[in-house]
Design a protein around this motif. Structure first.
Motif, PDB file in Angstrom:
ATOM      1  N   CYS A   1       0.816  -1.209   0.000  1.00  0.00           N
ATOM      2  CA  CYS A   1       0.000   0.000   0.000  1.00  0.00           C
ATOM      3  C   CYS A   1       0.847   1.254   0.000  1.00  0.00           C
ATOM      4  O   CYS A   1       0.329   2.349  -0.154  1.00  0.00           O
ATOM      5  CB  CYS A   1      -0.908   0.012   1.235  1.00  0.00           C
ATOM      6  N   ALA A   2       2.150   1.143   0.227  1.00  0.00           N
ATOM      7  CA  ALA A   2       3.020   2.306   0.220  1.00  0.00           C
ATOM      8  C   ALA A   2       3.190   2.782  -1.198  1.00  0.00           C
ATOM      9  O   ALA A   2       2.908   2.058  -2.121  1.00  0.00           O
ATOM     10  CB  ALA A   2       4.362   1.958   0.833  1.00  0.00           C
ATOM     11  N   PRO A   3       3.806   3.919  -1.398  1.00  0.00           N
ATOM     12  CA  PRO A   3       3.253   5.002  -2.162  1.00  0.00           C
ATOM     13  C   PRO A   3       3.037   4.760  -3.626  1.00  0.00           C
ATOM     14  O   PRO A   3       2.624   5.646  -4.313  1.00  0.00           O
ATOM     15  CB  PRO A   3       4.285   6.097  -1.951  1.00  0.00           C
ATOM     16  N   ALA A   4       3.347   3.586  -4.178  1.00  0.00           N
ATOM     17  CA  ALA A   4       3.159   3.379  -5.601  1.00  0.00           C
ATOM     18  C   ALA A   4       1.686   3.492  -5.963  1.00  0.00           C
ATOM     19  O   ALA A   4       0.813   3.228  -5.161  1.00  0.00           O
ATOM     20  CB  ALA A   4       3.679   2.004  -6.009  1.00  0.00           C
TER      21      ALA A   4
ATOM     22  N   SER B   1      13.084  -0.497   3.039  1.00  0.00           N
ATOM     23  CA  SER B   1      13.069  -1.474   1.947  1.00  0.00           C
ATOM     24  C   SER B   1      11.757  -2.242   1.858  1.00  0.00           C
ATOM     25  O   SER B   1      11.308  -2.599   0.766  1.00  0.00           O
ATOM     26  CB  SER B   1      14.240  -2.452   2.085  1.00  0.00           C
ATOM     27  N   SER B   2      11.108  -2.499   3.004  1.00  0.00           N
ATOM     28  CA  SER B   2       9.851  -3.241   2.945  1.00  0.00           C
ATOM     29  C   SER B   2       8.764  -2.457   2.222  1.00  0.00           C
ATOM     30  O   SER B   2       7.808  -3.036   1.717  1.00  0.00           O
ATOM     31  CB  SER B   2       9.381  -3.604   4.357  1.00  0.00           C
ATOM     32  N   ARG B   3       8.925  -1.135   2.120  1.00  0.00           N
ATOM     33  CA  ARG B   3       7.911  -0.310   1.462  1.00  0.00           C
ATOM     34  C   ARG B   3       8.108  -0.249  -0.043  1.00  0.00           C
ATOM     35  O   ARG B   3       7.131  -0.052  -0.778  1.00  0.00           O
ATOM     36  CB  ARG B   3       7.923   1.104   2.047  1.00  0.00           C
ATOM     37  N   VAL B   4       9.332  -0.398  -0.521  1.00  0.00           N
ATOM     38  CA  VAL B   4       9.572  -0.312  -1.965  1.00  0.00           C
ATOM     39  C   VAL B   4       9.951  -1.648  -2.581  1.00  0.00           C
ATOM     40  O   VAL B   4       9.833  -1.835  -3.794  1.00  0.00           O
ATOM     41  CB  VAL B   4      10.656   0.742  -2.295  1.00  0.00           C
ATOM     42  N   MET B   5      10.419  -2.590  -1.750  1.00  0.00           N
ATOM     43  CA  MET B   5      10.783  -3.915  -2.240  1.00  0.00           C
ATOM     44  C   MET B   5       9.801  -4.988  -1.788  1.00  0.00           C
ATOM     45  O   MET B   5      10.020  -6.166  -2.026  1.00  0.00           O
ATOM     46  CB  MET B   5      12.194  -4.294  -1.745  1.00  0.00           C
ATOM     47  N   GLY B   6       8.739  -4.570  -1.090  1.00  0.00           N
ATOM     48  CA  GLY B   6       7.736  -5.523  -0.634  1.00  0.00           C
ATOM     49  C   GLY B   6       6.950  -6.082  -1.805  1.00  0.00           C
ATOM     50  O   GLY B   6       7.276  -5.867  -2.975  1.00  0.00           O
ATOM     51  N   SER B   7       5.880  -6.790  -1.516  1.00  0.00           N
ATOM     52  CA  SER B   7       5.114  -7.435  -2.577  1.00  0.00           C
ATOM     53  C   SER B   7       3.862  -6.622  -2.891  1.00  0.00           C
ATOM     54  O   SER B   7       2.984  -6.482  -2.024  1.00  0.00           O
ATOM     55  CB  SER B   7       4.731  -8.853  -2.155  1.00  0.00           C
TER      56      SER B   7
ATOM     57  N   ARG C   1      10.408   8.173  -4.328  1.00  0.00           N
ATOM     58  CA  ARG C   1      10.610   9.450  -3.632  1.00  0.00           C
ATOM     59  C   ARG C   1       9.699   9.527  -2.397  1.00  0.00           C
ATOM     60  O   ARG C   1      10.115   9.992  -1.331  1.00  0.00           O
ATOM     61  CB  ARG C   1      10.313  10.617  -4.576  1.00  0.00           C
ATOM     62  N   GLN C   2       8.470   9.064  -2.531  1.00  0.00           N
ATOM     63  CA  GLN C   2       7.505   9.195  -1.448  1.00  0.00           C
ATOM     64  C   GLN C   2       7.763   8.208  -0.308  1.00  0.00           C
ATOM     65  O   GLN C   2       7.541   8.555   0.862  1.00  0.00           O
ATOM     66  CB  GLN C   2       6.085   8.982  -1.985  1.00  0.00           C
ATOM     67  N   ALA C   3       8.223   7.008  -0.628  1.00  0.00           N
ATOM     68  CA  ALA C   3       8.360   5.957   0.392  1.00  0.00           C
ATOM     69  C   ALA C   3       9.230   6.384   1.568  1.00  0.00           C
ATOM     70  O   ALA C   3       8.810   6.256   2.731  1.00  0.00           O
ATOM     71  CB  ALA C   3       8.884   4.678  -0.241  1.00  0.00           C
ATOM     72  N   PRO C   4      10.461   6.885   1.356  1.00  0.00           N
ATOM     73  CA  PRO C   4      11.266   7.292   2.516  1.00  0.00           C
ATOM     74  C   PRO C   4      10.681   8.477   3.259  1.00  0.00           C
ATOM     75  O   PRO C   4      10.836   8.582   4.486  1.00  0.00           O
ATOM     76  CB  PRO C   4      12.631   7.625   1.905  1.00  0.00           C
TER      77      PRO C   4
ATOM     78  N   LYS D   1       9.993   8.226   7.144  1.00  0.00           N
ATOM     79  CA  LYS D   1      10.647   9.140   8.080  1.00  0.00           C
ATOM     80  C   LYS D   1       9.644   9.836   9.000  1.00  0.00           C
ATOM     81  O   LYS D   1       9.990  10.206  10.129  1.00  0.00           O
ATOM     82  CB  LYS D   1      11.480  10.170   7.316  1.00  0.00           C
ATOM     83  N   GLN D   2       8.412  10.015   8.515  1.00  0.00           N
ATOM     84  CA  GLN D   2       7.390  10.584   9.391  1.00  0.00           C
ATOM     85  C   GLN D   2       7.116   9.666  10.578  1.00  0.00           C
ATOM     86  O   GLN D   2       6.804  10.137  11.678  1.00  0.00           O
ATOM     87  CB  GLN D   2       6.098  10.809   8.601  1.00  0.00           C
ATOM     88  N   ASP D   3       7.220   8.355  10.356  1.00  0.00           N
ATOM     89  CA  ASP D   3       7.017   7.382  11.429  1.00  0.00           C
ATOM     90  C   ASP D   3       8.285   7.126  12.235  1.00  0.00           C
ATOM     91  O   ASP D   3       8.238   6.490  13.289  1.00  0.00           O
ATOM     92  CB  ASP D   3       6.520   6.053  10.854  1.00  0.00           C
ATOM     93  N   ASN D   4       9.415   7.573  11.721  1.00  0.00           N
ATOM     94  CA  ASN D   4      10.710   7.351  12.377  1.00  0.00           C
ATOM     95  C   ASN D   4      11.490   8.658  12.435  1.00  0.00           C
ATOM     96  O   ASN D   4      12.560   8.798  11.815  1.00  0.00           O
ATOM     97  CB  ASN D   4      11.512   6.284  11.608  1.00  0.00           C
TER      98      ASN D   4
END
Length: 518
Positions: A30-33, A458-464, A494-497, A501-504
Motif C-alpha cells: 500500500c506504500a506510495p506506488a 526497503s519493505s515499502r519499496v521492495m515488498g510485494s 521518492r515518497q516511500a522514505p 521518516k514521518q514514522d521514524n
C-alpha cells in the motif's frame, strides 16, 4: 515511536513493536506506488495470518491475547519425556539435497549435544516472508530463521533480533569473505549471521548462438540482438528477463547499477531519478518483451526451469542455474556458456552484479539463546558448512574463505566437470551488490563502492509487489509508455522514505565514514 538507535527494553514494548512490524510489512504494497498491475487473486490467508489491508493490519497490531493456562502433565507422561532444550530452525533451503544435508548435520549436532533438540521447519522462498510475518503477528517463537534482507531494518528496529557478533568473533573475522558480515551501522552490532553468498552470471545457449552467427552476450546491444533473432525459433524465447514480483528486481538491478543508476544514495537521498536509472528501465523493458509468455507470474525458480527445459536462449541467474542444468539437462549443459554479466551499452559501467547473502537471525525471545547460537555456529562452519554448500555447489558460496577452497577440492561430478562455472560464481561474489543490504553503493559518479548500509524503508519499496515489478508490468502487460511508468516509479521511490521518516523521526544517516569490523 522509538528513537532509531534504540530498541525496546521491556516485553510489552517488544510485543507492540512486533505488531507494528507485522502491520508495516503486511501493508507494504500500500506504500506510495500507484495501484499495481492486475495480478491473479491471492489465496485466502490462514486464520493466523497477518491481515492484508491497512484496516485489518491495524486490528492485527494489537498485543496478542494471553494463552490459556495449561494443565500440568500427568506424572505417568512426564516419566517418558526427555528434558531437551528445543530450538526451532526455519530455512528456505528446501531442495532435496539441501534438506538431506541439513538433517544429517542436525543429527550429528544432537548426537554431540544430547540435551538440545533442533526442530527443522521448511518454507519456500516464495512464502518465506508470509511465514515469518505470521509468526511475529501471533507471538510464535521463531528461534533460528532465515531472514529476508528487506525485513532486517524493521525487525532490528523493533528489537526482535538477538545480537550475534560473538559468533564471527569466536570464528575469526579475518576468515570471512569481505563484505559478507552485515553489521547494523547505527549501533555497530550484528543481528544476522551470514552462512553463504551468491552472485549472478550470464548463461546462454552456445549452440543456438553459433547457429545464428551471434557473438556471446557481453553487452546490451548483443543481448538485444540475440533476444530478437532467437525469439520464437523452435519454441525458444529470446531470454528469461522476467517482470514477476518474485524475480524482476533481482534481474533488473544489474542493469540499473551497470548503467550508473541506483535507488537511493548512501544517505537516503533519491537516486532512481538519475539518467542511468532511466536508461536501465528502457533497456530492461525492451528485453523483457522477448521473455516467455506468463513470466509476470513466475515463481523464484521458473527462470531455471525454463532454461533447463530448453525454452530460453539466455538467463541471468546465480549458480543454482548451472547446477540444475548440469544435473537435469546434461545435453543442454554441454552447449551452455557462462560468463560475467555485462549488460550496459557497449559492455561499459562498473563491475557489479546482483547477489545476496543468505543470513540467519535468532529471535530475541528465543527460549534458549545460547543453544541457538551454538547450533548456528556449528551448522555454518567447518565440515558442516562444506556439506551444506555441496548441496548446490557454486550457488551456495560459503562465507568462510577456506571452505570455498575445500569446495573446489571435492570429489564431486559437478565440481570436476564444471569447476570453471563454480570459480566464476565465486569470483562474482567479490563484486556483488544487494539492493536492500547496500543502499547507495553506486556513487553519483557511476563508480561502485559497496556501502554496507541497509535500506531502512526497503519493505515499502521492495515488498510485494516491488515498485520495480509494478513498473515493468505496466510497460509489458498494459503497454504503458516507458516514460510514464518510469516517472510513476520515481515518484513512488521518492515518497516511500518521506512517509517512513514521518514514522521514524529519530532516524539519521549513519556516519559516512562507517565501515563494518574486519
Amino acid at each position: 515511536m522509538l528513537h532509531w538507535r534504540q530498541v525496546p527494553s521491556t516485553p510489552r514494548q517488544q510485543l507492540l513493536s512486533l505488531a507494528v512490524v507485522a502491520g508495516v510489512l503486511a501493508g507494504a504494497a500500500c506504500a506510495p506506488a500507484a495501484p499495481p498491475a492486475a495480478a491473479p487473486p491471492a489465496a485466502a490467508p490462514p486464520a493466523a495470518a497477518v491481515a492484508s489491508s491497512p484496516a485489518a493490519g491495524a486490528a492485527a497490531s494489537a498485543v496478542p491475547a494471553a494463552k490459556p493456562a495449561t494443565k500440568e502433565l500427568p506424572a505417568a507422561l512426564r516419566q517418558g519425556v526427555t528434558q531437551k532444550k528445543i530450538v526451532p530452525f526455519l530455512t528456505a533451503e528446501s531442495s532435496p539435497e539441501s534438506v538431506k544435508n541439513i538433517q544429517d548435520n542436525i543429527a550429528l549436532f544432537e548426537k554431540q549435544n544430547p540435551d538440545i533438540g533442533i526442530e527443522l521447519q521448511l518454507m519456500s522462498n516464495d512464502n518465506r516472508a508470509a511465514r515469518i510475518i505470521n509468526a511475529v503477528a501471533v507471538g510464535e517463537e521463531l528461534g533460528i530463521f532465515e531472514i529476508e534482507r528487506r525485513q532486517v531494518p524493521d525487525f532490528t528496529q523493533a528489537g526482535y533480533l538477538l545480537p550475534l557478533e560473538s559468533i564471527p568473533q569466536s570464528i575469526g573475522l579475518e576468515k570471512f569473505v569481505p563484505g559478507s558480515l552485515l553489521y547494523w551501522p547505527w549501533d555497530g552490532r550484528l543481528y544476522q549471521f551470514t552462512s553463504d553468498v551468491a552472485a549472478a552470471a550470464m548463461y546462454w545457449r552456445k549452440d543456438l548462438f553459433q547457429a545464428a552467427g551471434l557473438a556471446e552476450p557481453d553487452s546490451y546491444e548483443r543481448i538485444l540482438e540475440a533476444s530478437q533473432r532467437l525469439n520464437n525459433q523452435n519454441g525458444v524465447s529470446g531470454n528469461a528477463f522476467e517482470t514477476s514480483n518474485n524475480g524482476s528486481v533481482q534481474r533488473f538491478v544489474t542493469f540499473l547499477w551497470q548503467n550508473g543508476g541506483d535507488f537511493y544514495n548512501r544517505d537516503g537521498r533519491l537516486a532512481f531519478d538519475r539518467p542511468g536509472s532511466k536508461q536501465a528501465v528502457e533497456d530492461y523493458a525492451a528485453l523483457a518483451r522477448f521473455a516467455p509468455p506468463g513470466n509476470a507470474s513466475w515463481g523464484s525458480l521458473d527462470p531455471i526451469n525454463s532454461f533447463v527445459a530448453g525454452r530460453v536462449a539466455m538467463a541471468l541467474f546465480p549458480g543454482r542455474m548451472g547446477y540444475q542444468v548440469a544435473t537435469k539437462a546434461p545435453d543442454i549443459a554441454k552447449n551452455t556458456g557462462v560468463r560475467e554479466a555485462r549488460v550496459a551499452r557497449g559492455g561499459k559501467g562498473p563491475r557489479v552484479v546482483y547477489g545476496n547473502a543468505t543470513t540467519y537471525a535468532i529471535g530475541a525471545t528465543v527460549r534458549y539463546p545460547e543453544e541457538a547460537k551454538k547450533f548456528l555456529q556449528f551448522m555454518f562452519t567447518g565440515d558442516q558448512l562444506l556439506k551444506y554448500s555441496m548441496a548446490v555447489p557454486g550457488h551456495i558460496v560459503p562465507a568462510i574463505k577456506d571452505v570455498q577452497d575445500r569446495v573446489l577440492q571435492q570429489d564431486d561430478p559437478y565440481v570436476k566437470q564444471y569447476s570453471d562455472w563454480i570459480k566464476l560464481h565465486f569470483e562474482a561474489t567479490t563484486y556483488l551488490n544487494a539492493e536492500a543490504q547496500n543502499m547507495g553503493s553506486i556513487k553519483e559518479d557511476g563508480t561502485f563502492d559497496k556501502s554496507m548500509v541497509p535500506m531502512p524503508w526497503s519493505s515499502r519499496v521492495m515488498g510485494s509487489p516491488p515498485v520495480v515489478a509494478t513498473m515493468l508490468q505496466r510497460i509489458t502487460l498494459e503497454n504503458m509508455p516507458v516514460e510514464q511508468a518510469y516517472n510513476q516509479a520515481v515518484d513512488a521511490h521518492r515518497q516511500a522514505p518521506n512517509l517512513w521518516k514521518q514514522d521514524n523521526p529519530g532516524w539519521a544517516p549513519p556516519d559516512p565514514n562507517w565501515r563494518p569490523p574486519r
